[in-house]
Design a protein around this motif. Sequence first.
Motif, PDB file in Angstrom:
ATOM      1  N   ILE A   1      18.221 -13.841  -3.300  1.00 38.60           N
ATOM      2  CA  ILE A   1      16.930 -13.415  -3.839  1.00 38.60           C
ATOM      3  C   ILE A   1      16.891 -11.900  -4.014  1.00 38.60           C
ATOM      4  CG2 ILE A   1      15.616 -15.335  -2.859  1.00 38.60           C
ATOM      5  CD1 ILE A   1      14.719 -13.442  -0.627  1.00 38.60           C
ATOM      6  N   GLU A   2      16.025 -11.438  -4.877  1.00 39.09           N
ATOM      7  CA  GLU A   2      15.757 -10.016  -5.010  1.00 39.09           C
ATOM      8  C   GLU A   2      14.245  -9.843  -5.057  1.00 39.09           C
ATOM      9  OE1 GLU A   2      16.638  -6.386  -8.108  1.00 39.09           O
ATOM     10  OE2 GLU A   2      18.323  -7.691  -7.551  1.00 39.09           O
ATOM     11  N   LEU A   3      13.736  -8.986  -4.177  1.00 41.91           N
ATOM     12  CA  LEU A   3      12.304  -8.705  -4.098  1.00 41.91           C
ATOM     13  C   LEU A   3      12.072  -7.220  -4.334  1.00 41.91           C
ATOM     14  CD1 LEU A   3      11.373 -10.755  -0.910  1.00 41.91           C
ATOM     15  CD2 LEU A   3      10.863 -11.351  -3.276  1.00 41.91           C
ATOM     16  N   HIS A   4      11.111  -6.915  -5.170  1.00 36.52           N
ATOM     17  CA  HIS A   4      10.695  -5.537  -5.417  1.00 36.52           C
ATOM     18  C   HIS A   4       9.297  -5.386  -4.839  1.00 36.52           C
ATOM     19  CE1 HIS A   4      13.464  -5.156  -9.218  1.00 36.52           C
ATOM     20  NE2 HIS A   4      14.121  -5.507  -8.117  1.00 36.52           N
ATOM     21  N   LEU A   5       9.086  -4.361  -4.056  1.00 32.63           N
ATOM     22  CA  LEU A   5       7.774  -4.059  -3.494  1.00 32.63           C
ATOM     23  C   LEU A   5       7.293  -2.784  -4.157  1.00 32.63           C
ATOM     24  CD1 LEU A   5       6.795  -5.988  -1.166  1.00 32.63           C
ATOM     25  CD2 LEU A   5       9.267  -5.869  -1.307  1.00 32.63           C
ATOM     26  N   GLY A   6       6.210  -2.891  -4.919  1.00 26.73           N
ATOM     27  CA  GLY A   6       5.686  -1.767  -5.674  1.00 26.73           C
ATOM     28  C   GLY A   6       4.339  -1.310  -5.137  1.00 26.73           C
ATOM     29  N   VAL A   7       4.150  -0.010  -5.113  1.00 27.47           N
ATOM     30  CA  VAL A   7       2.930   0.595  -4.574  1.00 27.47           C
ATOM     31  C   VAL A   7       1.756   0.380  -5.516  1.00 27.47           C
ATOM     32  CG1 VAL A   7       1.840   2.795  -3.974  1.00 27.47           C
ATOM     33  CG2 VAL A   7       4.179   2.316  -3.220  1.00 27.47           C
ATOM     34  N   GLU A   8       0.635  -0.048  -4.930  1.00 35.23           N
ATOM     35  CA  GLU A   8      -0.644  -0.137  -5.645  1.00 35.23           C
ATOM     36  C   GLU A   8      -1.669   0.639  -4.842  1.00 35.23           C
ATOM     37  OE1 GLU A   8      -2.086  -4.057  -6.486  1.00 35.23           O
ATOM     38  OE2 GLU A   8      -0.451  -4.486  -7.863  1.00 35.23           O
ATOM     39  N   ALA A   9      -2.317   1.594  -5.474  1.00 39.82           N
ATOM     40  CA  ALA A   9      -3.289   2.443  -4.772  1.00 39.82           C
ATOM     41  C   ALA A   9      -4.431   1.617  -4.185  1.00 39.82           C
ATOM     42  CB  ALA A   9      -3.827   3.504  -5.726  1.00 39.82           C
ATOM     43  N   ASP A  10      -4.889   0.614  -4.907  1.00 39.10           N
ATOM     44  CA  ASP A  10      -5.991  -0.232  -4.423  1.00 39.10           C
ATOM     45  C   ASP A  10      -5.445  -1.570  -3.939  1.00 39.10           C
ATOM     46  OD1 ASP A  10      -5.271  -1.199  -6.911  1.00 39.10           O
ATOM     47  OD2 ASP A  10      -7.326  -1.615  -7.540  1.00 39.10           O
TER      48      ASP A  10
ATOM     49  N   LEU B   1      11.936   5.302 -11.123  1.00 41.22           N
ATOM     50  CA  LEU B   1      11.077   4.341 -10.431  1.00 41.22           C
ATOM     51  C   LEU B   1      10.904   4.696  -8.955  1.00 41.22           C
ATOM     52  CD1 LEU B   1      12.380   1.032 -12.042  1.00 41.22           C
ATOM     53  CD2 LEU B   1      10.370   2.381 -12.673  1.00 41.22           C
ATOM     54  N   ALA B   2      11.915   5.282  -8.348  1.00 39.71           N
ATOM     55  CA  ALA B   2      11.835   5.664  -6.932  1.00 39.71           C
ATOM     56  C   ALA B   2      10.694   6.658  -6.698  1.00 39.71           C
ATOM     57  CB  ALA B   2      13.161   6.252  -6.465  1.00 39.71           C
ATOM     58  N   ALA B   3      10.402   7.486  -7.689  1.00 42.79           N
ATOM     59  CA  ALA B   3       9.327   8.472  -7.555  1.00 42.79           C
ATOM     60  C   ALA B   3       7.969   7.805  -7.382  1.00 42.79           C
ATOM     61  CB  ALA B   3       9.308   9.393  -8.773  1.00 42.79           C
ATOM     62  N   ARG B   4       7.864   6.536  -7.739  1.00 43.28           N
ATOM     63  CA  ARG B   4       6.592   5.807  -7.620  1.00 43.28           C
ATOM     64  C   ARG B   4       6.374   5.220  -6.230  1.00 43.28           C
ATOM     65  NH1 ARG B   4       7.144   2.197 -13.136  1.00 43.28           N
ATOM     66  NH2 ARG B   4       7.494   3.949 -14.535  1.00 43.28           N
ATOM     67  N   GLY B   5       7.419   5.258  -5.385  1.00 38.80           N
ATOM     68  CA  GLY B   5       7.327   4.666  -4.053  1.00 38.80           C
ATOM     69  C   GLY B   5       7.732   3.202  -4.073  1.00 38.80           C
ATOM     70  N   GLY B   6       7.625   2.573  -2.922  1.00 42.05           N
ATOM     71  CA  GLY B   6       8.014   1.178  -2.795  1.00 42.05           C
ATOM     72  C   GLY B   6       9.484   1.029  -2.462  1.00 42.05           C
ATOM     73  N   CYS B   7       9.945  -0.207  -2.357  1.00 45.27           N
ATOM     74  CA  CYS B   7      11.329  -0.520  -1.987  1.00 45.27           C
ATOM     75  C   CYS B   7      11.785  -1.771  -2.715  1.00 45.27           C
ATOM     76  CB  CYS B   7      11.452  -0.815  -0.489  1.00 45.27           C
ATOM     77  SG  CYS B   7      10.862   0.436   0.628  1.00 45.27           S
ATOM     78  N   TRP B   8      13.088  -1.873  -2.910  1.00 46.40           N
ATOM     79  CA  TRP B   8      13.703  -3.081  -3.466  1.00 46.40           C
ATOM     80  C   TRP B   8      14.673  -3.643  -2.436  1.00 46.40           C
ATOM     81  CZ3 TRP B   8      15.470  -1.707  -9.138  1.00 46.40           C
ATOM     82  CH2 TRP B   8      14.343  -1.426  -9.920  1.00 46.40           C
ATOM     83  N   PHE B   9      14.735  -4.980  -2.355  1.00 48.71           N
ATOM     84  CA  PHE B   9      15.603  -5.652  -1.392  1.00 48.71           C
ATOM     85  C   PHE B   9      16.328  -6.818  -2.062  1.00 48.71           C
ATOM     86  CE2 PHE B   9      12.071  -3.790   0.876  1.00 48.71           C
ATOM     87  CZ  PHE B   9      12.711  -3.069   1.866  1.00 48.71           C
ATOM     88  N   ARG B  10      17.544  -7.093  -1.551  1.00 44.57           N
ATOM     89  CA  ARG B  10      18.340  -8.199  -2.099  1.00 44.57           C
ATOM     90  C   ARG B  10      19.128  -8.852  -0.971  1.00 44.57           C
ATOM     91  NH1 ARG B  10      22.174  -5.867  -6.069  1.00 44.57           N
ATOM     92  NH2 ARG B  10      20.409  -5.854  -7.488  1.00 44.57           N
ATOM     93  N   GLY B  11      19.272 -10.169  -1.074  1.00 42.88           N
ATOM     94  CA  GLY B  11      20.104 -10.916  -0.133  1.00 42.88           C
ATOM     95  C   GLY B  11      19.687 -12.372  -0.113  1.00 42.88           C
ATOM     96  N   HIS B  12      20.558 -13.219   0.415  1.00 45.03           N
ATOM     97  CA  HIS B  12      20.278 -14.651   0.523  1.00 45.03           C
ATOM     98  C   HIS B  12      19.918 -15.246  -0.840  1.00 45.03           C
ATOM     99  CE1 HIS B  12      20.259 -13.897   4.813  1.00 45.03           C
ATOM    100  NE2 HIS B  12      19.273 -13.059   4.664  1.00 45.03           N
TER     101      HIS B  12
ATOM    102  N   PRO C   1       0.828  -1.209   0.000  1.00 46.73           N
ATOM    103  CA  PRO C   1       0.000   0.000   0.000  1.00 46.73           C
ATOM    104  C   PRO C   1       0.863   1.261   0.000  1.00 46.73           C
ATOM    105  CG  PRO C   1      -0.015  -1.037   2.167  1.00 46.73           C
ATOM    106  CD  PRO C   1       0.778  -1.927   1.264  1.00 46.73           C
ATOM    107  N   PRO C   2       0.307   2.369  -0.457  1.00 50.89           N
ATOM    108  CA  PRO C   2       1.040   3.637  -0.433  1.00 50.89           C
ATOM    109  C   PRO C   2       1.494   3.986   0.992  1.00 50.89           C
ATOM    110  CG  PRO C   2      -0.991   3.865  -1.693  1.00 50.89           C
ATOM    111  CD  PRO C   2      -1.042   2.522  -1.017  1.00 50.89           C
ATOM    112  N   GLY C   3       2.690   4.542   1.091  1.00 52.90           N
ATOM    113  CA  GLY C   3       3.200   5.015   2.380  1.00 52.90           C
ATOM    114  C   GLY C   3       3.692   3.919   3.307  1.00 52.90           C
ATOM    115  N   SER C   4       3.916   2.725   2.805  1.00 54.80           N
ATOM    116  CA  SER C   4       4.274   1.603   3.678  1.00 54.80           C
ATOM    117  C   SER C   4       5.764   1.279   3.692  1.00 54.80           C
ATOM    118  CB  SER C   4       3.492   0.364   3.260  1.00 54.80           C
ATOM    119  OG  SER C   4       3.886  -0.058   1.962  1.00 54.80           O
ATOM    120  N   GLU C   5       6.584   2.142   3.138  1.00 53.80           N
ATOM    121  CA  GLU C   5       8.004   1.828   2.986  1.00 53.80           C
ATOM    122  C   GLU C   5       8.700   1.506   4.314  1.00 53.80           C
ATOM    123  OE1 GLU C   5       6.749   3.870  -0.715  1.00 53.80           O
ATOM    124  OE2 GLU C   5       6.445   4.305   1.404  1.00 53.80           O
TER     125      GLU C   5
END
Length: 118
Positions: free
Chosen positions: A49-58, A36-47, A10-14
Motif C-alpha cells: 500500500i501507499e498512503l499520503h497524508l496531506g495537511v489541511e488547515a481546517d 510538495l514537501a513544502a506543504r507538509g505532511g508525509c508519505w508512507f509505503r509498505g505491505h 492537521p498542520p504540524g502532525s508529522e
Amino acid sequence: MLHHVQLACPPGSEQALRDFYQGVLGLAEIPKPPVLAARGGCWFRGHGIELHLGVEADFRPARKAHPGLLVSGLDAWAGRLRAAGYPVAFDGDFPGMRRFYSEDPHGNRLEFLEPVGA
C-alpha cells in the motif's frame, strides 16, 4: 490499478504520523517531491500500500471514508494496534472477509481486511 490513497492531517502532525505509520504499522516513509514537501505532511509505503497524508488547515478526521487495507495475519495487526493504544473493532458484516476498524492518531478511520481462510 490504484497508486495511493490520501488522508488529511492537521498542520504540524508529522511526528505523530511517523510514530503511527512507521512505528505501529511498519510502513516506510518515502520522500515527497520538494515542491510538495513544502506543504507538509508525509508519505508512507509498505505491505503493498501507499498512503499520503496531506495537511489541511481546517482538518477534520475521515470518520466514514477510509482506506481498506488488505493484510495477512489480521489478528497480529489487531494486536499491534491494541498494544499501541489504538481501538480495534471487529465485525462480521463483509462476507468472505474478516475485518476490523481502527484509526490513526488524528481519528482517520482505517479498515483492515483478510480473506476468510487465509
